[in-house]
Design an enzyme around this catalytic site. Structure first.
Site, PDB file in Angstrom:
ATOM      1  N   GLU A 226       0.847  -1.207   0.000  1.00  0.00           N
ATOM      2  CA  GLU A 226       0.000   0.000   0.000  1.00  0.00           C
ATOM      3  C   GLU A 226       0.877   1.249   0.000  1.00  0.00           C
ATOM      4  O   GLU A 226       2.019   1.215   0.460  1.00  0.00           O
ATOM      5  CB  GLU A 226      -0.900  -0.081   1.249  1.00  0.00           C
ATOM      6  CG  GLU A 226      -1.699   1.136   1.613  1.00  0.00           C
ATOM      7  CD  GLU A 226      -2.826   1.456   0.646  1.00  0.00           C
ATOM      8  OE1 GLU A 226      -2.549   1.557  -0.560  1.00  0.00           O
ATOM      9  OE2 GLU A 226      -3.963   1.632   1.110  1.00  0.00           O
ATOM     10  N   ASP A 227       0.343   2.336  -0.533  1.00  0.00           N
ATOM     11  CA  ASP A 227       1.134   3.574  -0.568  1.00  0.00           C
ATOM     12  C   ASP A 227       1.232   4.234   0.805  1.00  0.00           C
ATOM     13  O   ASP A 227       2.307   4.576   1.270  1.00  0.00           O
ATOM     14  CB  ASP A 227       0.588   4.558  -1.621  1.00  0.00           C
ATOM     15  CG  ASP A 227      -0.898   4.848  -1.474  1.00  0.00           C
ATOM     16  OD1 ASP A 227      -1.549   4.257  -0.599  1.00  0.00           O
ATOM     17  OD2 ASP A 227      -1.421   5.673  -2.249  1.00  0.00           O
TER      18      ASP A 227
ATOM     19  N   ASP B 185      -3.445   6.121   6.397  1.00  0.00           N
ATOM     20  CA  ASP B 185      -3.869   7.388   6.981  1.00  0.00           C
ATOM     21  C   ASP B 185      -4.848   7.042   8.114  1.00  0.00           C
ATOM     22  O   ASP B 185      -4.422   6.683   9.208  1.00  0.00           O
ATOM     23  CB  ASP B 185      -4.500   8.215   5.843  1.00  0.00           C
ATOM     24  CG  ASP B 185      -4.851   9.620   6.228  1.00  0.00           C
ATOM     25  OD1 ASP B 185      -4.183  10.189   7.085  1.00  0.00           O
ATOM     26  OD2 ASP B 185      -5.798  10.191   5.640  1.00  0.00           O
TER      27      ASP B 185
ATOM     28  N   ARG C  46       1.699  12.352  -9.385  1.00  0.00           N
ATOM     29  CA  ARG C  46       2.061  10.939  -9.168  1.00  0.00           C
ATOM     30  C   ARG C  46       3.434  10.609  -9.714  1.00  0.00           C
ATOM     31  O   ARG C  46       4.167   9.801  -9.170  1.00  0.00           O
ATOM     32  CB  ARG C  46       1.061  10.008  -9.869  1.00  0.00           C
ATOM     33  CG  ARG C  46      -0.269   9.852  -9.204  1.00  0.00           C
ATOM     34  CD  ARG C  46      -0.975   8.602  -9.755  1.00  0.00           C
ATOM     35  NE  ARG C  46      -2.410   8.648  -9.532  1.00  0.00           N
ATOM     36  CZ  ARG C  46      -3.024   8.296  -8.405  1.00  0.00           C
ATOM     37  NH1 ARG C  46      -2.313   7.866  -7.388  1.00  0.00           N
ATOM     38  NH2 ARG C  46      -4.326   8.367  -8.285  1.00  0.00           N
TER      39      ARG C  46
HETATM   40  P1  IMP Z   1      -7.058   5.697   4.752  1.00  0.00           P
HETATM   41  O1  IMP Z   1      -8.184   4.781   4.387  1.00  0.00           O
HETATM   42  O2  IMP Z   1      -7.569   6.925   5.454  1.00  0.00           O
HETATM   43  O3  IMP Z   1      -5.955   5.016   5.523  1.00  0.00           O
HETATM   44  O4  IMP Z   1      -6.504   6.291   3.419  1.00  0.00           O
HETATM   45  C1  IMP Z   1      -5.543   5.684   2.683  1.00  0.00           C
HETATM   46  C2  IMP Z   1      -5.586   6.198   1.267  1.00  0.00           C
HETATM   47  O5  IMP Z   1      -5.808   7.616   1.225  1.00  0.00           O
HETATM   48  C3  IMP Z   1      -4.253   5.995   0.634  1.00  0.00           C
HETATM   49  O6  IMP Z   1      -4.194   4.732   0.002  1.00  0.00           O
HETATM   50  C4  IMP Z   1      -4.152   7.147  -0.325  1.00  0.00           C
HETATM   51  O7  IMP Z   1      -4.743   6.803  -1.553  1.00  0.00           O
HETATM   52  C5  IMP Z   1      -4.950   8.248   0.318  1.00  0.00           C
HETATM   53  N1  IMP Z   1      -4.104   9.208   1.063  1.00  0.00           N
HETATM   54  C6  IMP Z   1      -4.077   9.400   2.398  1.00  0.00           C
HETATM   55  N2  IMP Z   1      -3.180  10.353   2.734  1.00  0.00           N
HETATM   56  C7  IMP Z   1      -2.634  10.766   1.567  1.00  0.00           C
HETATM   57  C8  IMP Z   1      -1.616  11.755   1.250  1.00  0.00           C
HETATM   58  O8  IMP Z   1      -1.026  12.441   2.102  1.00  0.00           O
HETATM   59  N3  IMP Z   1      -1.326  11.872  -0.068  1.00  0.00           N
HETATM   60  C9  IMP Z   1      -1.917  11.154  -1.042  1.00  0.00           C
HETATM   61  N4  IMP Z   1      -2.853  10.222  -0.790  1.00  0.00           N
HETATM   62  C10 IMP Z   1      -3.217  10.034   0.507  1.00  0.00           C
HETATM   63 MG    MG Z   2      -3.936   4.000  -1.840  1.00  0.00          MG
END
Ligand code: IMP
Ligand code: MG
Length: 181
Positions: free
Chosen positions: A101-102, A105, A167
């Site tokens: 995963e990237d 958050d 990106r």
């Molecule tokens: P989560 O479900 O809140 O953990 O969000 C994760 C997803 O939100 C990641 O896979 C990203 O696609 C996107 N995301 C969260 N923070 C960032 C950021 O700082 N930059 C770019 N994408 C983000």
């Molecule tokens: Mg993602």
């Protein structure tokens, strides 16, 4: 608007760390009999694409690659309900799975994906994420392998986007003023 971006991680720093992670994962999975059931590395599109490519190239064992696209109905930077837009095609039953995963958050995206994959009875599921924003966590979700811990700001580059922009940058940068991005 380059002056709205502050470089957090250079290309060199990223490449060095990714190789370290790959070496660690190679070691950790060295006892798996890859000739029978190769571990399946799953790329979460689109953000993890470069991390996934660089990481898997450096895994010194036979593996399998697959891709999934999840999306949350995102409103700016706030995540909502999750949906699987494109599924993997590999049968993961009895296999070791590593989700690549990237960024984590709130943790909601990964939690949703892990719960979904668990129903398919893999032997194991581990998570390897490029970036971890630990302070933002809303659900209980920790990665097994983390590239870098980063603070709360919104970051782009090395696959990560802001409204599909940035990106392609080979480095990671923070957006200083999202309203100007
Ligand atoms: P989560 O479900 O809140 O953990 O969000 C994760 C997803 O939100 C990641 O896979 C990203 O696609 C996107 N995301 C969260 N923070 C960032 C950021 O700082 N930059 C770019 N994408 C983000
Ligand atoms: Mg993602």
């Amino acid at each position: 608007m380059k002056n709205n971006l502050k470089v957090l991680l250079t290309e060199e720093q990223i490449q060095k760390r990714v190789k370290e992670l790959a070496a660690q994962i190679t070691l950790d999975y060295s006892s798996v009999d890859n000739s029978i059931r190769r571990p399946v590395f799953i790329c979460t599109l689109k953000g993890a694409v470069y991390f996934f490519a660089d990481l898997t190239k450096n895994i010194k064992r036979p593996i399998m690659l697959d891709f999934a696209k999840l999306s949350s109905y995102r409103n700016g930077t706030v995540s909502g309900d999750m949906e699987m837009q494109s599924d993997i095609t590999t049968d993961i039953e009895g296999r070791d799975v590593i989700i690549v995963e990237d960024i984590i958050d709130s943790g909601k995206t990964l939690k949703f994906f892990v719960e979904l994959l668990k129903k398919r009875n893999p032997k194991s599921i581990k998570i390897c994420c490029f970036l971890d924003k630990k302070e933002r966590r809303e659900v209980d979700m920790e990665a097994d392998y983390v590239g870098f811990d980063i603070p709360c700001g919104f970051v782009v580059g090395y696959g990560l986007d802001y409204a599909e922009k940035y990106r392609e940058l080979p480095y990671l940068a923070e957006i200083l003023d999202p309203s100007k991005a």
